[in-house]
Scaffold this active site. Structure first.
Site, short mmCIF file in Angstrom:
data_model
loop_
_atom_site.label_atom_id
_atom_site.label_comp_id
_atom_site.label_asym_id
_atom_site.label_seq_id
_atom_site.Cartn_x
_atom_site.Cartn_y
_atom_site.Cartn_z
N GLU A 332 0.61 -0.98 -0.14
CA GLU A 332 0.09 -0.21 -0.18
C GLU A 332 0.71 1.29 0.03
O GLU A 332 1.71 1.39 0.73
CB GLU A 332 -0.99 -0.07 1.09
CG GLU A 332 -0.31 -0.18 2.56
CD GLU A 332 -1.58 -0.32 3.76
OE1 GLU A 332 -2.61 -0.90 3.32
OE2 GLU A 332 -1.25 0.09 4.76
N CYS A 333 0.59 2.12 -1.05
CA CYS A 333 1.16 3.55 -0.91
C CYS A 333 2.70 3.12 -1.21
O CYS A 333 3.13 2.82 -2.12
CB CYS A 333 0.71 4.44 0.11
SG CYS A 333 0.90 5.98 -0.27
N GLY A 334 3.15 3.62 -0.05
CA GLY A 334 4.86 3.68 -0.26
C GLY A 334 5.34 2.26 -0.39
O GLY A 334 6.38 1.98 -0.77
#
Length: 445
Positions: A332-334
């Site tokens: 998720e994301c980073g």
């Protein structure tokens, strides 16, 4: 059901000093031997790191939309049974967001302490405090604390603007003034506060803030006087459904280091409640992927460590082997950003990444997305949020999209390649334990 003193620390806007004050209060009372439980209103990852250091306890997030009111009430009720004091740090301004920190305070009956940056005002302080106190009906009010005050004369003018009752300032809602001091300033970067673990003097900063608060009327209150802000927290009428052990016998490897540090304690607790065994590893240290059935790459700061992430050997090989074997990976994301072919930073430098997904990630100076999201999966609806400065350019079509909670929001793509799933969406696992379990189970499960 239990009764416990509680305050929601709010402000008219971001950047007023509410995190510093919440940390200082937590540190002040923890040093006195009291058990303090702090919560963060909203879905921030960085403020809770400071609040955890200050209080000595993990910090959960409270959001009426993402958690749901029943979950919020249950967490606060449990905390009130085990602690001497509950502090809740607000998010943005007191009335910002839907639902806002004010909505949470009103719904739960928690008194509001307003922290106001008074560095460029005098009598206007009183007008601002009056507005915060009366704009939304039904709020319990604890008082106001002036921050970044220039002098004793400035403090007297601010106090006078709140009320002429100098004989009883607490009754008037005046809780004191804090001078500006670099010793307890918390530094920031593009996603918010600098992580507490990155500063060698983090504890000293918290102690400096606690010492400053100890000189205010608020800090000098005998703890028995804190009972004026006692709140009765009740468990929700309906008990939450029992979480099935869908991940019993499953080992989930979780990346945890300075590049992958955006982890809700409640998410780890949900994995445990599902029966998973959680093991940590550090990509930055180029750890070999531990023996596991599934992997979670949480968000964080890969852009600050791009050069190191580009030169990994053991971690990169382990993840590639894991994905090739058809084992689940949720990023998720980073945690998603290094999975693409390249990562280009704001200064134009490009680093070759791990090539688990086709495409390029580019960090830009302006915010790309911010807001609450939900993902309607085949196994339940996960709620959470997105907050990122980078964008993805990929030929790989999304397998699904999240839905923004606000009509002006933008959806987030969910990419799937075999058992690998990735998105900018940060999931709050407790919103759907069943859907969470299927992030870490083979597709046929």
């Amino acid at each position: 059901m239990a009764t416990c003193p509680a305050l929601l620390i709010a402000a008219p806007a971001s950047g007023q000093g509410k995190t510093s004050v919440t940390c200082g209060l937590a540190r002040l009372h923890a040093r006195a031997g009291r058990r303090v439980q702090v919560f963060k209103c909203g879905l921030d990852f960085l403020d809770p790191q400071w609040l955890t250091l200050a209080s000595g306890q993990p910090v959960d997030n409270l959001d009426l939309w993402v958690n749901g009111e029943a979950d919020v009430r249950a967490r606060l009720c449990h905390a009130s049974e085990q602690n001497n004091l509950i502090l809740i740090e607000g998010v943005m301004g007191l009335f910002d967001g839907e639902p806002s920190a004010a909505d949470l305070a009103q719904r739960l009956g928690v008194p509001v302490l307003a922290v106001v940056d008074a560095s460029a005002m005098a009598k206007t302080f009183g007008a601002l405090v009056h507005g915060l106190r009366h704009y939304q009906g039904g709020l319990k009010w604890a008082g106001a604390l002036a921050n970044r005050v220039a002098s004793d004369g400035h403090a007297h003018a601010l106090q006078a603007s709140v009320s002429a009752d100098h004989e009883n300032p607490l009754h008037a809602g005046w809780l004191g003034a804090l001078r500006w001091d670099a010793a307890f300033t918390l530094p920031e970067r593009h996603l918010g506060l600098t992580a507490a673990t990155e500063l060698p003097d983090a504890t000293a900063r918290l102690d400096a803030m606690a010492d400053a608060l100890a000189q205010t009327p608020l800090g000098q209150l005998d703890f028995a006087e804190w009972q004026r802000w006692a709140v009765r927290f009740d468990m929700p009428a309906e008990a939450p459904p029992e979480i099935p052990k869908l991940l019993a016998g499953c080992t989930v490897a979780v990346a945890q280091d300075a590049a992958f540090c955006f982890i809700y304690p409640a998410n780890l607790a949900t994995l445990g409640a599902l029966g998973a065994r959680v093991v940590a590893f550090s990509p930055l240290a180029d750890h070999a992927l531990p023996p596991c059935d599934a992997v979670w790459l949480p968000g964080g700061y890969p852009e600050l460590h791009a050069e190191s992430l580009a030169h990994l050997q053991r971690t990169r090989h382990g993840l590639a082997t894991h994905v090739a074997a058809g084992k689940p990976l949720w990023a998720e994301c980073g945690g998603m950003m290094p999975l693409f072919e390249g990562l280009t930073l704001g200064d134009g430098r490009r680093y070759a990444m791990w090539s688990c997904l086709p495409g390029e990630v580019t960090v830009q100076p302006r915010l790309a997305a911010l807001g609450s999201q939900q993902w309607d999966t085949p196994h339940g609806t996960l709620r959470g949020h997105s907050f990122h400065y980078s964008t993805v350019d990929t030929p790989h079509p999304p397998a699904a999209q999240t839905q923004p909670a606000r009509r002006f929001g933008r959806p987030e793509a969910v990419y799937r390649h075999g058992a690998l799933q990735a998105s900018y969406f940060h999931a709050w696992f407790a919103s759907s334990p069943k859907a969470t379990a299927h992030l870490f189970l083979p597709e046929a499960a």
